[in-house]
Design an enzyme around this catalytic site. Structure first.
Site, PDB file in Angstrom:
ATOM      1  N   LEU A 128     -43.305  21.908 -26.384  1.00  0.00           N
ATOM      2  CA  LEU A 128     -42.939  20.587 -26.891  1.00  0.00           C
ATOM      3  C   LEU A 128     -41.623  20.160 -26.240  1.00  0.00           C
ATOM      4  O   LEU A 128     -40.587  20.783 -26.431  1.00  0.00           O
ATOM      5  CB  LEU A 128     -42.805  20.607 -28.412  1.00  0.00           C
ATOM      6  N   ALA A 129     -41.718  19.095 -25.459  1.00  0.00           N
ATOM      7  CA  ALA A 129     -40.536  18.647 -24.714  1.00  0.00           C
ATOM      8  C   ALA A 129     -40.310  17.157 -24.910  1.00  0.00           C
ATOM      9  O   ALA A 129     -39.822  16.462 -24.027  1.00  0.00           O
ATOM     10  CB  ALA A 129     -40.713  18.970 -23.225  1.00  0.00           C
TER      11      ALA A 129
ATOM     12  N   GLY B 238     -38.435  15.773 -27.244  1.00  0.00           N
ATOM     13  CA  GLY B 238     -37.189  15.463 -27.950  1.00  0.00           C
ATOM     14  C   GLY B 238     -36.369  14.400 -27.235  1.00  0.00           C
ATOM     15  O   GLY B 238     -36.193  14.458 -26.027  1.00  0.00           O
TER      16      GLY B 238
ATOM     17  N   ARG C 132     -28.339  13.159 -29.799  1.00  0.00           N
ATOM     18  CA  ARG C 132     -26.996  13.736 -29.972  1.00  0.00           C
ATOM     19  C   ARG C 132     -26.391  14.234 -28.672  1.00  0.00           C
ATOM     20  O   ARG C 132     -25.207  14.595 -28.627  1.00  0.00           O
ATOM     21  CB  ARG C 132     -27.043  14.865 -31.015  1.00  0.00           C
TER      22      ARG C 132
ATOM     23  N   GLY D 222     -44.185  13.994 -35.665  1.00  0.00           N
ATOM     24  CA  GLY D 222     -44.060  15.351 -36.193  1.00  0.00           C
ATOM     25  C   GLY D 222     -44.567  16.410 -35.222  1.00  0.00           C
ATOM     26  O   GLY D 222     -45.276  16.114 -34.258  1.00  0.00           O
TER      27      GLY D 222
ATOM     28  N   ARG E 118     -23.158  26.932   1.628  1.00  0.00           N
ATOM     29  CA  ARG E 118     -23.982  25.830   1.128  1.00  0.00           C
ATOM     30  C   ARG E 118     -25.447  26.054   1.517  1.00  0.00           C
ATOM     31  O   ARG E 118     -25.759  26.969   2.288  1.00  0.00           O
ATOM     32  CB  ARG E 118     -23.440  24.514   1.663  1.00  0.00           C
TER      33      ARG E 118
ATOM     34  N   LYS F 195     -23.022  25.738   6.329  1.00  0.00           N
ATOM     35  CA  LYS F 195     -24.128  24.939   5.783  1.00  0.00           C
ATOM     36  C   LYS F 195     -25.283  24.927   6.761  1.00  0.00           C
ATOM     37  O   LYS F 195     -25.069  24.668   7.949  1.00  0.00           O
ATOM     38  CB  LYS F 195     -23.657  23.504   5.538  1.00  0.00           C
TER      39      LYS F 195
ATOM     40  N   ARG G 290      -8.995  20.753  27.404  1.00  0.00           N
ATOM     41  CA  ARG G 290      -7.780  20.220  26.788  1.00  0.00           C
ATOM     42  C   ARG G 290      -6.850  19.864  27.935  1.00  0.00           C
ATOM     43  O   ARG G 290      -7.029  20.341  29.068  1.00  0.00           O
ATOM     44  CB  ARG G 290      -7.142  21.262  25.868  1.00  0.00           C
TER      45      ARG G 290
HETATM   46  C1  UD1 Z   1     -38.526  22.487 -36.834  1.00  0.00           C
HETATM   47  C2  UD1 Z   1     -39.396  23.235 -37.836  1.00  0.00           C
HETATM   48  C3  UD1 Z   1     -38.492  24.118 -38.701  1.00  0.00           C
HETATM   49  C4  UD1 Z   1     -37.732  25.087 -37.806  1.00  0.00           C
HETATM   50  C5  UD1 Z   1     -36.956  24.331 -36.748  1.00  0.00           C
HETATM   51  C6  UD1 Z   1     -36.385  25.298 -35.750  1.00  0.00           C
HETATM   52  C7  UD1 Z   1     -41.282  21.756 -38.278  1.00  0.00           C
HETATM   53  C8  UD1 Z   1     -41.880  20.807 -39.235  1.00  0.00           C
HETATM   54  N1  UD1 Z   1     -40.084  22.272 -38.629  1.00  0.00           N
HETATM   55  O1  UD1 Z   1     -37.654  21.653 -37.582  1.00  0.00           O
HETATM   56  O2  UD1 Z   1     -39.271  24.833 -39.623  1.00  0.00           O
HETATM   57  O3  UD1 Z   1     -36.849  25.863 -38.604  1.00  0.00           O
HETATM   58  O4  UD1 Z   1     -37.823  23.432 -36.023  1.00  0.00           O
HETATM   59  O5  UD1 Z   1     -35.556  24.632 -34.819  1.00  0.00           O
HETATM   60  O6  UD1 Z   1     -41.872  22.063 -37.264  1.00  0.00           O
HETATM   61  N2  UD1 Z   1     -41.069  17.294 -31.559  1.00  0.00           N
HETATM   62  C9  UD1 Z   1     -41.952  16.555 -30.830  1.00  0.00           C
HETATM   63  N3  UD1 Z   1     -42.612  15.523 -31.424  1.00  0.00           N
HETATM   64  C10 UD1 Z   1     -42.421  15.205 -32.729  1.00  0.00           C
HETATM   65  C11 UD1 Z   1     -41.501  15.955 -33.476  1.00  0.00           C
HETATM   66  C12 UD1 Z   1     -40.844  17.006 -32.870  1.00  0.00           C
HETATM   67  O7  UD1 Z   1     -42.156  16.810 -29.649  1.00  0.00           O
HETATM   68  O8  UD1 Z   1     -43.068  14.274 -33.189  1.00  0.00           O
HETATM   69  C13 UD1 Z   1     -40.368  18.401 -30.907  1.00  0.00           C
HETATM   70  C14 UD1 Z   1     -38.871  18.125 -30.836  1.00  0.00           C
HETATM   71  O9  UD1 Z   1     -38.522  17.519 -29.621  1.00  0.00           O
HETATM   72  C15 UD1 Z   1     -38.292  19.504 -30.929  1.00  0.00           C
HETATM   73  C16 UD1 Z   1     -39.306  20.270 -31.778  1.00  0.00           C
HETATM   74  O10 UD1 Z   1     -40.503  19.554 -31.683  1.00  0.00           O
HETATM   75  O11 UD1 Z   1     -38.197  20.143 -29.667  1.00  0.00           O
HETATM   76  C17 UD1 Z   1     -38.860  20.433 -33.212  1.00  0.00           C
HETATM   77  O12 UD1 Z   1     -38.708  19.171 -33.804  1.00  0.00           O
HETATM   78  P1  UD1 Z   1     -37.493  18.826 -34.755  1.00  0.00           P
HETATM   79  O13 UD1 Z   1     -37.640  17.442 -35.214  1.00  0.00           O
HETATM   80  O14 UD1 Z   1     -36.224  19.226 -34.109  1.00  0.00           O
HETATM   81  O15 UD1 Z   1     -37.810  19.784 -35.965  1.00  0.00           O
HETATM   82  P2  UD1 Z   1     -36.790  20.451 -36.954  1.00  0.00           P
HETATM   83  O16 UD1 Z   1     -36.521  19.515 -38.066  1.00  0.00           O
HETATM   84  O17 UD1 Z   1     -35.628  20.988 -36.209  1.00  0.00           O
END
Ligand code: UD1
Ligand code: MG
Length: 451
Positions: A11-12, A14, A18, A83, A317, A335, A424
């Site tokens: 899952l990437a 995010g 922050r 989610g 380099r 380089k 030279r």
């Molecule tokens: C999640 C876990 C939690 C765990 C924690 C660890 C769930 C519901 N909760 O919480 O139990 O302790 O990680 O760090 O899974 N993401 C997506 N799409 C979305 C939502 C999230 O790709 O729709 C990815 C985010 O980019 C991230 C990861 O999933 O890399 C976790 O999502 P995040 O929202 O950070 O979950 P937490 O609340 O941290």
């Protein structure tokens, strides 16, 4: 054990608000490589024969990187952030044919190791679902692991937890491994919870209802550290460097002051390499046995053969290929150039787009003039050649084997093997002129004073 097929879902998606960055979070680097690259490597090393990367919308950079770093991976876009379960389902095209094992990983947790992923898969032989747990110093916002003996019965997100559940210290690290046969169960996950999200963690309760065995594997808190802001990025970098230094020393390198040496994800060191304090290895450096890298050197994209001495204060380099026993000294920059066996450039030189033959000697202040403001050209320096101090070699140009270049020369024509080139102005000495010149200058000064 028969070979089990293994799908890794990363899952990437995010946003990383922050991070306060124009760059997607998983593209921020640790040890010189985007965090996503570290996760891809760990999954591959653990034997993932299929990989699916879930990216957010408008994440062309992440997608391009994923395709390059993992050509075998499929990339899926999660258009809406609904989610973690919803994110996993965005990769549903990768579910067929059903794999034996599935592991879901986060792209922003770069310190995950192959060993832990392999341990998770091993536990999957007896269990249907295995969650990676850990006991953080501050459980904060992590999902709590609710156990019944060795069976994990539920993961409770903090926002949905009772005070008793919140008191649990064992937490969800975020990595989940399960049998491919559980994939259809993901569709049963709802979004009735405090965040209104489809939680991947709800798979645990669904599996329990279906009488599946659900286990926990405990990991080291450092290994599961996720990155959400720049301070956590720096913390992950520090952990990465600590591990890289330990690995270098375990492999037979001497680090005189390990805490001052910085490695990249792909640095390769041979045995009996000595690295003095304050050395930085950028990406793409390979160092053979018995090399000494002296203090304050900066290396990237360089290959160094056995017994060479680099530094102090050298800069290598990309494309620098230093031969056996060669010496590259202080304030020497190399380089895109091969410096063959036993050649020496010990002080203040620039060797770019060049080939320096075996045993050649490059004097202090000698440089290759490789760039004319428009294009780069090659300089060929033959074996055993001697390039005098402060010479400028205007490329393209060839200095033959065993040739000499006189100090201070500007060489713009080829020098044949064994020849001496001096380019030279000839020196002129004028007897008595020094005194005369001084007298004339004093006279001018006196006249000015008088007014
Ligand atoms: C999640 C876990 C939690 C765990 C924690 C660890 C769930 C519901 N909760 O919480 O139990 O302790 O990680 O760090 O899974 N993401 C997506 N799409 C979305 C939502 C999230 O790709 O729709 C990815 C985010 O980019 C991230 C990861 O999933 O890399 C976790 O999502 P995040 O929202 O950070 O979950 P937490 O609340 O941290
Ligand atoms: Mg999180």
């Amino acid at each position: 054990m028969a070979k089990r097929s293994f799908l890794a879902i990363i899952l990437a998606a995010g946003e990383g608000t922050r991070m306060r960055s124009a760059i997607p979070k998983v593209m921020h680097k640790v040890g010189g490589d985007p965090m996503l690259g570290h996760v891809i490597r760990a999954a591959r090393a653990a034997g993932a024969d299929r990989m699916a990367v879930v990216v957010g919308p408008h994440a062309a950079a992440v997608e391009a990187f994923a395709v390059k770093a993992a050509p075998e991976a499929s990339v899926h876009v999660q258009a809406e952030r609904l989610g973690t379960a919803h994110a996993v389902l965005a990769a549903r095209k990768a579910f067929a044919p059903p794999p034996d094992d599935v592991i879901v990983l986060y792209g922003d947790s770069p310190l995950m190791t192959e060993a832990t992923l392999t341990a998770l898969r091993k536990k999957l032989i007896k269990a249907d679902l295995v969650v990676l747990g850990f006991t953080p110093a501050d459980p904060a916002g992590y999902g709590r692991l609710l156990m019944n003996g060795r069976q994990l019965t539920a993961i409770r997100e903090v926002k949905d937890a009772t005070p008793e559940e919140r008191a649990v210290r064992l937490c969800n690290a975020g990595v989940m491994a399960f049998r491919g046969s559980l994939l259809p169960m993901l569709r049963k996950i709802g979004n009735i919870n405090a965040k209104g999200e489809y939680y991947l963690t709800d798979l645990v309760e669904l599996a329990n209802r279906a009488k599946k065995t659900v286990a926990v594997l405990e990991a080291d808190a450092d290994e599961v550290a996720g990155v959400n802001d720049r301070a956590e990025l720096a913390a992950a970098e520090a952990l990465f460097q600590r591990a890289a230094r330990a690995k270098a020393m375990a492999g037979g390198a001497t680090l005189i002051a390990p805490e001052t040496v910085f490695f990249s994800f792909d640095t390769r060191l041979g045995r009996d390499v000595t690295v003095e304090p304050n050395v930085i290895f950028g990406p793409g450096v390979t160092v053979a046995d018995g090399v000494t890298v002296r203090g304050f050197s900066h290396l990237e994209g360089a290959t160094i053969a056995a017994g060479a001495i680099i530094g102090p204060f050298s800069r290598l380099r990309p494309g620098a290929a230093i031969g056996e026993e060669a010496h590259i000294g202080n304030f020497v920059e190399v380089k895109n150039a091969a410096v063959d066996k036993g050649a020496k450039a010990n002080h203040l030189a620039y060797i770019g787009d060049a080939h320096v033959g075996a045993g050649a000697n490059i004097g202090a202040g000698a440089i290759t003039c490789n760039y004319d403001g428009v294009s780069k050209s090659h300089t060929e320096i033959g074996a055993g050649a001697f390039v005098g101090s402060n010479s400028a070699l205007v490329a393209p140009v060839t200095i033959g084997d065993g040739a000499y270049v006189g100090t201070g020369s500007v060489i713009s024509q080829d020098v044949e093997p064994g020849a001496l080139a001096i380019a030279r102005a000839r020196q002129v000495n004028k007897p008595g002129y020094g005194e005369k010149l001084k007298a004339a200058k004093l006279a001018v000064k006196a006249a000015v004073k008088k007014g």
